[in-house]
Design a protein around this motif. Sequence first.
Motif, mmCIF file in Angstrom:
data_model
loop_
_atom_site.group_PDB
_atom_site.id
_atom_site.type_symbol
_atom_site.label_atom_id
_atom_site.label_comp_id
_atom_site.label_asym_id
_atom_site.label_seq_id
_atom_site.Cartn_x
_atom_site.Cartn_y
_atom_site.Cartn_z
ATOM 1 N N MET A 1 0.858 -1.346 0.087
ATOM 2 C CA MET A 1 0.017 -0.006 0.039
ATOM 3 C C MET A 1 0.803 1.310 0.068
ATOM 4 S SD MET A 1 -3.481 -0.094 2.031
ATOM 5 C CE MET A 1 -2.811 0.268 3.715
ATOM 6 N N HIS A 2 0.568 2.134 -0.841
ATOM 7 C CA HIS A 2 1.413 3.258 -1.001
ATOM 8 C C HIS A 2 0.628 4.526 -1.496
ATOM 9 C CE1 HIS A 2 2.778 2.659 -5.010
ATOM 10 N NE2 HIS A 2 3.171 3.824 -5.144
ATOM 11 N N GLU A 42 6.545 10.070 -1.442
ATOM 12 C CA GLU A 42 6.035 8.981 -1.373
ATOM 13 C C GLU A 42 5.979 8.326 -0.090
ATOM 14 O OE1 GLU A 42 6.644 5.196 -4.497
ATOM 15 O OE2 GLU A 42 8.194 5.409 -2.936
ATOM 16 N N SER A 44 4.772 4.769 2.171
ATOM 17 C CA SER A 44 4.653 3.411 1.891
ATOM 18 C C SER A 44 4.345 2.692 3.249
ATOM 19 C CB SER A 44 5.328 2.299 1.386
ATOM 20 O OG SER A 44 5.982 3.247 -0.100
ATOM 21 N N GLU A 45 3.616 1.737 3.481
ATOM 22 C CA GLU A 45 3.347 0.990 4.813
ATOM 23 C C GLU A 45 4.643 0.230 4.889
ATOM 24 O OE1 GLU A 45 -0.297 -1.120 5.453
ATOM 25 O OE2 GLU A 45 0.487 -2.159 7.294
ATOM 26 N N ALA A 46 5.324 -0.021 5.940
ATOM 27 C CA ALA A 46 6.486 -0.688 6.334
ATOM 28 C C ALA A 46 7.019 -1.238 7.758
ATOM 29 C CB ALA A 46 7.739 0.338 6.022
ATOM 30 N N VAL A 82 5.795 3.545 8.502
ATOM 31 C CA VAL A 82 5.876 4.183 7.144
ATOM 32 C C VAL A 82 7.425 4.431 6.742
ATOM 33 C CG1 VAL A 82 3.424 5.213 6.994
ATOM 34 C CG2 VAL A 82 5.501 6.548 7.931
ATOM 35 N N LEU A 113 -4.313 7.253 3.021
ATOM 36 C CA LEU A 113 -3.785 5.884 2.951
ATOM 37 C C LEU A 113 -4.400 4.876 4.015
ATOM 38 C CD1 LEU A 113 -1.997 3.966 1.433
ATOM 39 C CD2 LEU A 113 0.269 4.862 2.977
#
Length: 292
Positions: A1-2, A42, A44-46, A82, A113
């Motif tokens: 997901m981003h 940008e 992103s889930e991390a 993130v 998001l």
Amino acid sequence: MHVVVKAYGKINIFLDCIGKREDGYHEVSMIMQSVRLHDLVEISEAETNSVFTDSMYVPNNRNNLAMRAALLLQEQFDMPSVAIRIKKNIPVSAGMAGGSSDAAAVFVGCNALFDLGLSEKELMRLAANIGSDVPFCIKGGTAIAEGRGEKIRPLTDLPKMHVLLARADYGVSTAAVYKEIKPADLHPQKALFSQLCDAVHHGDTVFVENHLYNALEEPSFRVDPRTKKRKQILLDGGVQHVLMSGSGPTLFALYATEHDAWQNYKKIRALFSNVYLTSTCSSDLIKDRVIF
Ligand code: ATP
């Protein structure tokens, strides 16, 4: 997901300093305007938090304003870690709210998001904890900013104007400029402020072009005299309506017509190398800044 979020820069059509407050900040009265020049953020889930930018002048750690925005959201809401990657296009420490805009992009991007369900007002209230310019960067478009810059009142969008930016190869600390303000620098311009608000309301771009104002110029020139010299070079070279942006050192000019923008762009290119031609950014564009 981003998501990728366009983080638009800003200029000040009007920046007035009213006086020093008890909390140490200065009371300001500003008309802010988003410009199309933007960073790309940008998110992103991390597994763990991280931030990376392509600029050697921006910290890749918790001091990055974008990461500070994410940490604040994680503290208050159920939000995962993130990875933030930032492509910097807005010059750093240049008076164009680059860092504030990246932080605003993280607030807006994470809200979308992770379905945090926060209203724009709630995002702006949270954003004021990160920096005075961050609430405006969430709202975008054309707006009045008061208090220490965090109290936002939207104005009618200014019709498209052309923006010339002359970036410097050095930065100026916003804190140092505010610290340099002396009582003799304060000449509140209330009449000009209301005239400019009226001009924005009626779409009188010619009045705006001719009446830009920034009370931080003199203090910023004292902090770094190179900015005053650069402005003088542009004025001597026939570039019209040049003003310093925010606390500097970027210089800018606004033009109502594309013809004038090009004529002045050619003059400025003959004098300096880091020159951008961009335009004002409407609130409609701001609404579409999140790309899934
Ligand atoms: P403003 O116009 O809001 O006063 P500015 O445009 O003068 O800000 P910024 O480019 O936002 O200045 O940078 C100011 C400081 O913030 C620099 O020291 C920079 O290293 C730091 N900083 C932290 N995070 C960021 C970021 N994401 N982008 C740019 N600068 C950042």
